[in-house]
Design a protein around this motif. Sequence first.
Motif, mmCIF file in Angstrom:
data_model
loop_
_atom_site.group_PDB
_atom_site.id
_atom_site.type_symbol
_atom_site.label_atom_id
_atom_site.label_comp_id
_atom_site.label_asym_id
_atom_site.label_seq_id
_atom_site.Cartn_x
_atom_site.Cartn_y
_atom_site.Cartn_z
ATOM 1 N N TRP A 226 40.072 69.016 37.390
ATOM 2 C CA TRP A 226 40.231 67.835 36.564
ATOM 3 C C TRP A 226 38.819 67.652 35.940
ATOM 4 N N PRO A 227 38.412 67.456 34.631
ATOM 5 C CA PRO A 227 37.224 67.103 33.873
ATOM 6 C C PRO A 227 36.334 65.841 34.813
ATOM 7 N N ASP A 228 35.124 65.791 34.635
ATOM 8 C CA ASP A 228 34.486 64.940 35.266
ATOM 9 C C ASP A 228 35.009 63.414 34.792
ATOM 10 N N ASN A 229 35.421 63.303 33.428
ATOM 11 C CA ASN A 229 35.749 62.006 32.926
ATOM 12 C C ASN A 229 37.385 61.599 33.240
ATOM 13 N N VAL A 230 37.838 62.472 33.858
ATOM 14 C CA VAL A 230 39.100 61.942 34.437
ATOM 15 C C VAL A 230 39.206 61.793 35.763
ATOM 16 N N GLU A 231 39.561 60.381 36.035
ATOM 17 C CA GLU A 231 39.553 59.681 37.344
ATOM 18 C C GLU A 231 40.877 60.136 37.944
ATOM 19 N N ARG A 232 40.823 60.048 39.362
ATOM 20 C CA ARG A 232 42.138 60.365 40.047
ATOM 21 C C ARG A 232 42.531 59.232 41.131
ATOM 22 N N ILE A 233 43.714 58.657 41.058
ATOM 23 C CA ILE A 233 44.177 57.729 41.767
ATOM 24 C C ILE A 233 45.622 58.518 42.612
ATOM 25 N N ASP A 234 45.646 58.384 43.703
ATOM 26 C CA ASP A 234 46.642 59.101 44.532
ATOM 27 C C ASP A 234 47.619 58.170 44.534
ATOM 28 N N HIS A 235 47.836 56.939 44.487
ATOM 29 C CA HIS A 235 49.063 56.391 44.453
ATOM 30 C C HIS A 235 48.769 55.013 43.968
ATOM 31 N N CYS A 236 49.491 54.527 42.965
ATOM 32 C CA CYS A 236 49.253 53.128 42.193
ATOM 33 C C CYS A 236 50.448 52.510 42.703
ATOM 34 N N PRO A 237 50.369 51.468 43.824
ATOM 35 C CA PRO A 237 51.743 50.769 44.057
ATOM 36 C C PRO A 237 52.053 49.656 42.881
ATOM 37 N N PRO A 238 53.520 49.439 42.715
ATOM 38 C CA PRO A 238 53.773 48.637 41.487
ATOM 39 C C PRO A 238 53.276 47.112 41.683
ATOM 40 N N ALA A 239 52.820 46.931 42.475
ATOM 41 C CA ALA A 239 52.175 45.446 42.476
ATOM 42 C C ALA A 239 51.004 45.578 41.634
ATOM 43 N N ASP A 240 50.415 46.755 41.383
ATOM 44 C CA ASP A 240 49.143 46.984 40.605
ATOM 45 C C ASP A 240 49.272 47.705 39.267
ATOM 46 N N HIS A 241 50.727 47.773 39.053
ATOM 47 C CA HIS A 241 50.930 48.611 37.667
ATOM 48 C C HIS A 241 50.597 47.819 36.638
ATOM 49 N N ALA A 242 50.700 46.581 36.455
ATOM 50 C CA ALA A 242 50.542 45.558 35.410
ATOM 51 C C ALA A 242 48.876 45.703 35.094
ATOM 52 N N ALA A 243 48.200 45.588 35.960
ATOM 53 C CA ALA A 243 46.772 45.704 35.945
ATOM 54 C C ALA A 243 46.354 46.901 35.767
ATOM 55 N N PHE A 244 47.108 48.156 36.077
ATOM 56 C CA PHE A 244 46.724 49.359 35.408
ATOM 57 C C PHE A 244 46.822 49.612 34.362
ATOM 58 N N TYR A 245 48.144 49.234 33.629
ATOM 59 C CA TYR A 245 48.334 49.368 32.331
ATOM 60 C C TYR A 245 47.258 48.621 31.406
ATOM 61 N N SER A 246 47.034 47.445 31.721
ATOM 62 C CA SER A 246 46.210 46.374 31.171
ATOM 63 C C SER A 246 44.876 46.911 31.138
ATOM 64 N N ALA A 247 44.647 47.603 32.108
ATOM 65 C CA ALA A 247 42.963 48.295 31.789
ATOM 66 C C ALA A 247 42.986 49.517 30.948
#
Length: 344
Positions: A226-247
């Motif tokens: 992974w390049p240094d400017n690619v963040e990895r999140i192992d699991h994003c639960p559905p409750a956080d999906h809207a905030a993830f997309y909105s960010a």
Amino acid sequence: MKLVVLGLSLSSSWGNGHATTYRALLGAFAARGHDVLFLEREAPWYAEHRDLADPGFCRLEYYPDLAGLECWQDEIAAADAVIVGSYVPEGVSVGRFVQAHAGGLVAFYDIDTPVTLAKLVRQDFDYISPGIIPGYDLYLSFTGGPTLARIEREFGSPAARALFCSADADTYRPIDVPKRWDLSYLGTYSPDRQPALERLLIAPARHAPDLRFVVAGPQYPADIDWPDNVERIDHCPPADHAAFYSASRFTLNVTRADMIAAGWSPSVRLFEAAACGTPILSDAWAGLDELFEPGREIIIAETAEDVLQALGQDSAALGSAARARVLARHTAAHRAAELETYLA
């Protein structure tokens, strides 16, 4: 009506897109006045990652193995309709059990249609087989287009109908959060999606070290560079999906090879991201332009250069147009109404 659903998982979204699809569809179906029972096969990997203990909109019960289904025989017999989903463990035997004991209509809901058909060609019958397809009154397919006629013609389905995934408009909506990433991707690792992810996210990240990228989802091999400017999140639960997309200034949709070959196979993430008003970059496949208008509601990207060019654009109008399309045609309420019509 009384509906019983035997699906892969309702309780856990870990490593699968089935859970959010079922939650949206069945929640909206119950809101139309119907009674729903969801039967889920107990699995340790889902038990460890449950993010919906009590659905509220339906009864959620578990069975330990095939023999444990006998406890639910009376419920299956009394239901107006019983649906068996794709990737259910021992799905062929589950299907035979349901077909033998159901007193009402029986349906198969394939949330993986192109993968399923490829498995049937290879004679891989772990959850569906040619022998039981004609015994399902209705074949509900994640894929539309010419595939529906093929299911009827080659596999003997009495009625194959498209039931695309959807977005729960109450859950997936724009959230007022700061933009953290220029391009995001949300999805479980898949070997045949990885080349597209490499081409459309990792390569652009290498060419644009000043931009910020993120890949969220489990099961990615440890040896991916992974390049240094690619963040990895192992699991994003559905409750956080809207905030993830909105960010995310943009989000990426990449498609499995079998689904590209079949066409008309929109991922649930496509509708969910659009419902959040997040501009989408996607690989190309037949039928995509019937769901979203390229250039106005979605951007088709084939190369890293396409991605970098898109990331330099103002994205607000694109995201708003995509959200309007989903709210008009692709919410869970739309799908629940379609399901009700099919069953009736």
